[in-house]
Motif scaffolding. Structure first.
Motif, PDB file in Angstrom:
ATOM      1  N   TRP A   1      40.981  47.567  45.625  1.00 16.42           N
ATOM      2  CA  TRP A   1      40.281  46.626  46.518  1.00 16.42           C
ATOM      3  C   TRP A   1      40.708  46.777  47.961  1.00 16.42           C
ATOM      4  CZ3 TRP A   1      43.358  45.824  42.377  1.00 16.42           C
ATOM      5  CH2 TRP A   1      44.526  45.107  42.530  1.00 16.42           C
TER       6      TRP A   1
ATOM      7  N   HIS B   1      39.468  45.525  40.337  1.00 21.77           N
ATOM      8  CA  HIS B   1      38.634  44.400  39.898  1.00 21.77           C
ATOM      9  C   HIS B   1      37.265  44.999  39.580  1.00 21.77           C
ATOM     10  CE1 HIS B   1      41.303  42.337  42.833  1.00 21.77           C
ATOM     11  NE2 HIS B   1      41.116  41.241  42.143  1.00 21.77           N
TER      12      HIS B   1
ATOM     13  N   TRP C   1      46.174  48.400  35.281  1.00 20.53           N
ATOM     14  CA  TRP C   1      45.472  47.208  34.784  1.00 20.53           C
ATOM     15  C   TRP C   1      44.110  47.034  35.443  1.00 20.53           C
ATOM     16  CZ3 TRP C   1      44.908  43.838  38.908  1.00 20.53           C
ATOM     17  CH2 TRP C   1      45.960  43.676  39.820  1.00 20.53           C
TER      18      TRP C   1
ATOM     19  N   THR D   1      40.939  43.924  36.131  1.00 20.09           N
ATOM     20  CA  THR D   1      40.762  42.483  36.247  1.00 20.09           C
ATOM     21  C   THR D   1      39.330  42.194  36.691  1.00 20.09           C
ATOM     22  OG1 THR D   1      41.688  40.426  37.145  1.00 20.09           O
ATOM     23  CG2 THR D   1      41.579  42.280  38.660  1.00 20.09           C
TER      24      THR D   1
ATOM     25  N   PHE E   1      36.118  35.032  42.194  1.00 21.51           N
ATOM     26  CA  PHE E   1      36.414  34.158  43.340  1.00 21.51           C
ATOM     27  C   PHE E   1      35.579  34.466  44.581  1.00 21.51           C
ATOM     28  CE2 PHE E   1      38.957  37.731  44.808  1.00 21.51           C
ATOM     29  CZ  PHE E   1      39.493  38.253  43.631  1.00 21.51           C
TER      30      PHE E   1
ATOM     31  N   TRP F   1      44.345  36.528  37.553  1.00 24.26           N
ATOM     32  CA  TRP F   1      44.804  35.793  38.731  1.00 24.26           C
ATOM     33  C   TRP F   1      43.795  34.661  38.940  1.00 24.26           C
ATOM     34  CZ3 TRP F   1      42.364  36.012  43.873  1.00 24.26           C
ATOM     35  CH2 TRP F   1      42.935  35.054  44.726  1.00 24.26           C
TER      36      TRP F   1
ATOM     37  N   GLU G   1      49.007  35.947  37.050  1.00 22.27           N
ATOM     38  CA  GLU G   1      49.611  36.196  38.370  1.00 22.27           C
ATOM     39  C   GLU G   1      49.754  34.882  39.143  1.00 22.27           C
ATOM     40  OE1 GLU G   1      47.933  39.531  40.542  1.00 22.27           O
ATOM     41  OE2 GLU G   1      48.296  38.521  42.434  1.00 22.27           O
TER      42      GLU G   1
ATOM     43  N   LYS H   1      50.274  32.129  42.040  1.00 27.91           N
ATOM     44  CA  LYS H   1      50.049  32.004  43.487  1.00 27.91           C
ATOM     45  C   LYS H   1      49.866  30.515  43.792  1.00 27.91           C
ATOM     46  CE  LYS H   1      47.325  33.827  47.322  1.00 27.91           C
ATOM     47  NZ  LYS H   1      46.222  34.673  47.775  1.00 27.91           N
TER      48      LYS H   1
ATOM     49  N   GLU I   1      53.826  38.632  42.351  1.00 31.10           N
ATOM     50  CA  GLU I   1      53.481  39.223  43.655  1.00 31.10           C
ATOM     51  C   GLU I   1      54.435  38.680  44.714  1.00 31.10           C
ATOM     52  OE1 GLU I   1      49.447  39.888  44.625  1.00 31.10           O
ATOM     53  OE2 GLU I   1      49.739  39.471  46.747  1.00 31.10           O
TER      54      GLU I   1
ATOM     55  N   HIS J   1      53.084  36.090  47.182  1.00 30.67           N
ATOM     56  CA  HIS J   1      52.777  34.816  46.519  1.00 30.67           C
ATOM     57  C   HIS J   1      54.056  34.016  46.318  1.00 30.67           C
ATOM     58  CE1 HIS J   1      48.859  36.575  44.535  1.00 30.67           C
ATOM     59  NE2 HIS J   1      48.891  36.687  45.850  1.00 30.67           N
TER      60      HIS J   1
ATOM     61  N   ASP K   1      48.748  34.607  53.181  1.00 32.00           N
ATOM     62  CA  ASP K   1      48.947  35.789  52.344  1.00 32.00           C
ATOM     63  C   ASP K   1      48.590  37.031  53.158  1.00 32.00           C
ATOM     64  OD1 ASP K   1      49.392  37.130  49.996  1.00 32.00           O
ATOM     65  OD2 ASP K   1      47.453  36.655  49.099  1.00 32.00           O
TER      66      ASP K   1
ATOM     67  N   ASP L   1      49.493  45.810  46.029  1.00 34.28           N
ATOM     68  CA  ASP L   1      48.415  44.877  46.400  1.00 34.28           C
ATOM     69  C   ASP L   1      48.643  44.545  47.886  1.00 34.28           C
ATOM     70  OD1 ASP L   1      46.489  43.001  46.590  1.00 34.28           O
ATOM     71  OD2 ASP L   1      47.243  41.680  45.019  1.00 34.28           O
TER      72      ASP L   1
HETATM   73  C1  XUL Z   1      45.064  37.761  45.544  1.00 31.62           C
HETATM   74  C2  XUL Z   1      45.634  38.746  44.642  1.00 31.62           C
HETATM   75  C3  XUL Z   1      44.674  39.445  43.758  1.00 31.62           C
HETATM   76  C4  XUL Z   1      45.184  39.730  42.378  1.00 31.62           C
HETATM   77  C5  XUL Z   1      44.154  40.319  41.451  1.00 31.62           C
HETATM   78  O1  XUL Z   1      45.987  37.141  46.356  1.00 31.62           O
HETATM   79  O2  XUL Z   1      46.811  38.994  44.650  1.00 31.62           O
HETATM   80  O3  XUL Z   1      44.279  40.614  44.389  1.00 31.62           O
HETATM   81  O4  XUL Z   1      46.269  40.601  42.404  1.00 31.62           O
HETATM   82  O5  XUL Z   1      43.018  39.563  41.384  1.00 31.62           O
END
Ligand code: XUL
Ligand code: CO
Length: 437
Positions: A49, A101, A139, A141, A145, A188, A232, A234, A268, A271, A307, A339
């Motif tokens: 991403w 994703h 992984w 996902t 969102f 997440w 995950e 946050k 993370e 986070h 973030d 990430d």
């Molecule tokens: C958002 C985040 C995402 C997750 C995967 O803050 O960390 O990218 O890692 O959805």
């Protein structure tokens, strides 16, 4: 295949004295540390991403980065070019894993069917590229969102029709992750939280989130997907309050809903700091509760409260993170996924290489220092000594649950007021500096 990064050759290890910015100074994939290669310790993964789809936007402005794989007139070609560019990047960087994703590799179409047709098409391409290059999926996902339908959450949405849409997306994302041999799957909670309690039934939303995860666990069994599920944590962003706040609140949630044997944590760094913890605190909590799964390696900015997802460069953090991970026996299904995104002004494709090289070198230095700390046992011995009272017959009686408050009273009357011992924090911090610097 076209060359999307023509100015960059395969990044090699050239050692700390090299003047070549496009080389590793510390990360040497084949170098063995504590009996395992660096490559196997880290299981580095590039995220799709930020790396290929993040183009420098911020809340005040549109894209700043122009990418040559992004210029096709139609969506099909653009999607395929991006995947080709991604595998070229993974190979040139020398990482063995990637993460995605659903919506990064296949932007949503007008209908669920069209979105899934795109996903199937790009998954086929990715599978071929994985086979040709030996690069694996750490992984997968699902993005639940970004689209406006998910503005009030996915599994915690007040509308069951949106819960259902999210379920359909996860069903497909699990199938695609399995098809690509993914070693794990991340949940997440993108917008699983709230903006105001005035319109929110928190208890019901939490029950729904658990129900959703149970459905995913059931489907995983049904399709025989062997990967590890991760949740995950946050604390905030995008919602004001996210339910999977930190490692401890995820743990409580998983235990309450009987999900703790099915999910581990994807910790993370940024986070953790948003939750008011350190990265290492979250890792250590996960290890202490047998929940360490995978890591999204990045960092925040100590002066900004959001973030920022910057590439990790802080050697204290990488050393202490690797120390905790090594003590726990290393990654199993998980790995270190970056990430992280380039700053808005770092607009050249070569900046993607500098960012990842710096992060991988920072972790390599952290690993070397942490391995030395493990071998020397200095910290281990100090901690052992500090807690040694618990190894005596008296300490053991308490730990085994056989002691009572009357026993505490009798012990204290017999031994009097104990002499406090120094925690030696400053000395320990000096010792740590010796390992890092
Ligand atoms: C958002 C985040 C995402 C997750 C995967 O803050 O960390 O990218 O890692 O959805
Ligand atoms: Co993340």
């Amino acid at each position: 295949m076209p060359d999307y990064f023509p100015n960059v050759k395969k990044i090699k290890y050239e050692g700390p004295d090299s003047k070549n910015a496009l080389s590793f100074k510390h990360y040497k994939a084949s170098q063995k540390i504590l009996g395992k290669t660096m490559e196997d310790h880290f299981r580095f993964a590039v995220c799709y991403w930020h790396t290929f789809k993040g183009l420098g936007t911020d809340p005040f402005g549109g894209p700043t980065m122009i990418r040559n794989y992004d210029d096709a007139p139609d969506e099909d070609t653009q999607r395929r070019q991006t995947m080709e560019a991604a595998f070229e990047f993974f190979q040139k960087l020398g990482v063995k894993f990637w993460c995605f994703h659903d919506a990064d590799i296949a932007p949503e179409g007008e209908t669920l069917d069209e979105s899934q047709r795109r996903l199937d098409d790009v998954a086929k391409q990715a599978k071929k590229l994985q086979k040709e290059t030996g690069i694996k999926l750490l992984w997968g996902t699902s993005n639940m969102f970004s689209h406006r339908r998910f503005m009030s959450g996915a599994a915690t949405n007040p509308d069951p029709a949106i819960f259902a849409y999210a379920g359909a997306k996860v069903k497909k994302a699990l199938e695609v992750t399995k098809y690509l041999g993914g070693e794990g799957y991340v949940f997440w909670g993108g917008r699983e939280g709230y903006e105001t309690l005035l319109n929110t039934d928190m208890g019901r939303e939490l029950d729904h989130l658990a129900r959703f995860l149970h459905m995913a666990v059931d489907y995983k069994k049904k399709i025989k997907f062997k990967g590890q599920f991760f949740i995950e944590p946050k604390p905030k962003e995008p919602t004001k309050h996210q339910y999977d706040f930190d490692a401890a609140s995820c743990h409580a949630f998983l235990q309450k809903y009987d999900l703790d044997k099915h999910l581990k944590l994807n910790i993370e760094a940024n986070h953790a700091t948003l939750a008011g913890h350190t990265f290492i605190h979250e890792l250590e909590y996960a290890v202490a509760n047998d929940l360490l799964g995978s890591v999204d390696a990045n960092r925040g900015d100590e002066l900004l409260g959001w973030d920022t997802d910057q590439f990790p460069t802080n050697l204290y953090d990488t050393t202490l993170a690797m120390y905790t991970i090594l003590k726990a026996g290393g990654f199993k299904a998980g790995g270190l996924n970056f990430d992280a995104k380039l700053r808005r002004q770092s607009i050249d494709p070569v900046d993607l290489f500098h960012a990842h090289i710096g992060a991988m070198d920072a972790f390599a230095r952290g690993l070397k220092a942490a391995a030395k700390m493990i071998k020397d046992k200095k910290f281990e011995k100090i901690i052992q000594k500090r807690y040694s009272g618990w190894d005596t017959a008296f300490g053991q009686k308490i730990e085994s649950g056989k002691a009572t408050l009357e026993d505490m009273d009798a012990y204290t009357r017999k031994h009097g007021d104990p002499e406090p011992q120094s925690g030696r924090q400053e000395l320990l911090e000096n010792i740590l500096n010796e390992y890092i610097l």
